[in-house]
Write an enzyme that holds these catalytic residues in place. Structure first.
Site, PDB file in Angstrom:
ATOM      1  N   CYS B  78      -3.100  -3.436   6.605  1.00  0.00           N
ATOM      2  CA  CYS B  78      -2.772  -3.326   5.178  1.00  0.00           C
ATOM      3  C   CYS B  78      -3.903  -2.614   4.443  1.00  0.00           C
ATOM      4  CB  CYS B  78      -2.599  -4.718   4.590  1.00  0.00           C
ATOM      5  SG  CYS B  78      -2.578  -4.721   2.789  1.00  0.00           S
ATOM      6  N   ILE B  79      -3.548  -1.635   3.624  1.00  0.00           N
ATOM      7  CA  ILE B  79      -4.591  -0.819   2.967  1.00  0.00           C
ATOM      8  C   ILE B  79      -5.433  -1.626   1.975  1.00  0.00           C
ATOM      9  CG2 ILE B  79      -2.972   0.103   1.218  1.00  0.00           C
ATOM     10  CD1 ILE B  79      -4.694   2.746   1.480  1.00  0.00           C
TER      11      ILE B  79
END
Lengths: 97, 119, 120
Positions: B78-79
């Site tokens: 997940c960024i």
């Protein structure tokens, strides 16, 4: 729905919490430190025996072996990772963390 | 069965990474499809190639890379969670990628199961 | 597009760990995808909604009110487990957000209806 529990009942109240929501017939699988819940003669044994009346109880054998848990409450079934996959195939999952 | 995995814990600190890997391996062995492993919370630390465990220990990052190369399992960090923890494209393992939470939603939608491992 | 029933279970107290905050980020993002979302607060998760939280002096961002804003993102189903609330000496009046308080049996049945359950 398959419920999984990964904490020792001595460390966390997840088992007590989870059990309030589990529906009759739904399987419960103990993994990681959760497997200490199914050891015979522990403080939690009577509770597990009660649960087992309404719900199939499983424990992940590799986690039992890793922890030296060899004496289990009667009626607890053991599964390997493939058995874990089979339970997930048969049921939707609710992984209590 | 098509399976997505959500992994919410870092490697080594907790057994979650190992259980998730063992579960994925077993599912593939049984002929199921493991679509993706989505890394969230400290789970994003699973995706750094900078990890360098002792020779006699398992290499958790390499295991995820191998799972991607051999079985096409997407390894997705997940960024937002990655940025907080210093994980970016420069340190990303081979076969891993950084993506948004929208991708997790897609994974939840397109798979028969989304199974979570964490603490 | 398939619509799935996705349940987020908030189980941790806020601030002590990041699970509630990053869980909230996940819920907000999923809300944009028009899935059938439900959020339930169980155990220490109910503390996330406690009124009068002031995080100024611990140097982290507070977010109790963001839960109140979930309705703006069409996440209308916010439920609190009655026993969890009561055993913490709290009532609905202590919560920042308008929620429905449900008993264990109702939440248990709700869980079983879901396609996906994610604990935070």
């Amino acid at each position: 729905m398959l419920h999984t529990i990964n904490k020792s009942p001595f460390e966390s109240n997840i088992l007590e919490t989870c059990i309030r929501f589990v529906q009759p017939g739904d399987p419960i699988l103990f993994i990681e430190n959760g497997v200490y819940a199914v050891q015979a003669h522990s403080r939690f044994a009577p509770m597990l025996e009660g649960i087992r009346e309404k719900n199939p109880v499983y424990a992940l054998q590799p986690d039992l072996s890793a922890r030296g848990v060899t004496s289990l409450i009667d009626g607890v079934k053991t599964v390997d990772y493939e058995g874990f996959v089979d339970l997930v195939e048969k049921h939707k999952v609710n992984n209590w963390l | 069965m098509k399976i997505g995995i959500l992994l919410k814990q870092g490697p080594y600190n907790h057994q979650a990474s190992d259980t998730a890997y063992k579960f994925a391996e077993a599912a593939i062995r049984k002929g199921h499809t493991v679509d993706a492993v989505f890394l969230y919370n400290d789970g994003v630390i699973n995706a750094t190639k900078l990890m360098d465990p002792p020779q006699d220990d398992r290499h958790i990052a390499e295991r995820w890379s191998d799972l991607n190369r051999e079985h096409g399992v997407e390894i997705l960090a997940c960024i937002a969670a990655s940025k907080r923890r210093g994980i970016n494209e420069d340190v990303m393992i081979k076969g891993g990628a950084i993506t948004g939470l929208g991708t997790l939603t897609d994974i939840a939608i397109r798979n028969d199961r989304l199974i979570t491992f964490g603490d | 597009m398939d619509v799935k029933k996705i349940l987020h279970v908030m189980r941790h107290a806020p601030h002590g760990t990041v699970y509630t905050y990053e869980g909230l980020e996940m819920i907000l993002m999923m809300a944009a995808y028009e899935q059938d979302l439900t959020v339930v607060f169980i155990g220490d998760g109910v503390y996330a909604l406690k009124k009068e939280q002031d995080t100024t002096d611990i140097g982290v961002k507070g977010y109790a009110r963001t839960f109140a804003a979930l309705g703006d993102y069409d996440v209308e189903k916010l439920y609190v487990d009655r026993i969890s609330l009561e055993e913490r000496g709290l009532t609905e009046e202590d919560l920042e957000v308008g929620v429905e308080i449900l008993d264990s049996e109702t939440i248990g049945r709700l869980m079983k209806e879901q396609d996906v359950v994610i604990h935070h």
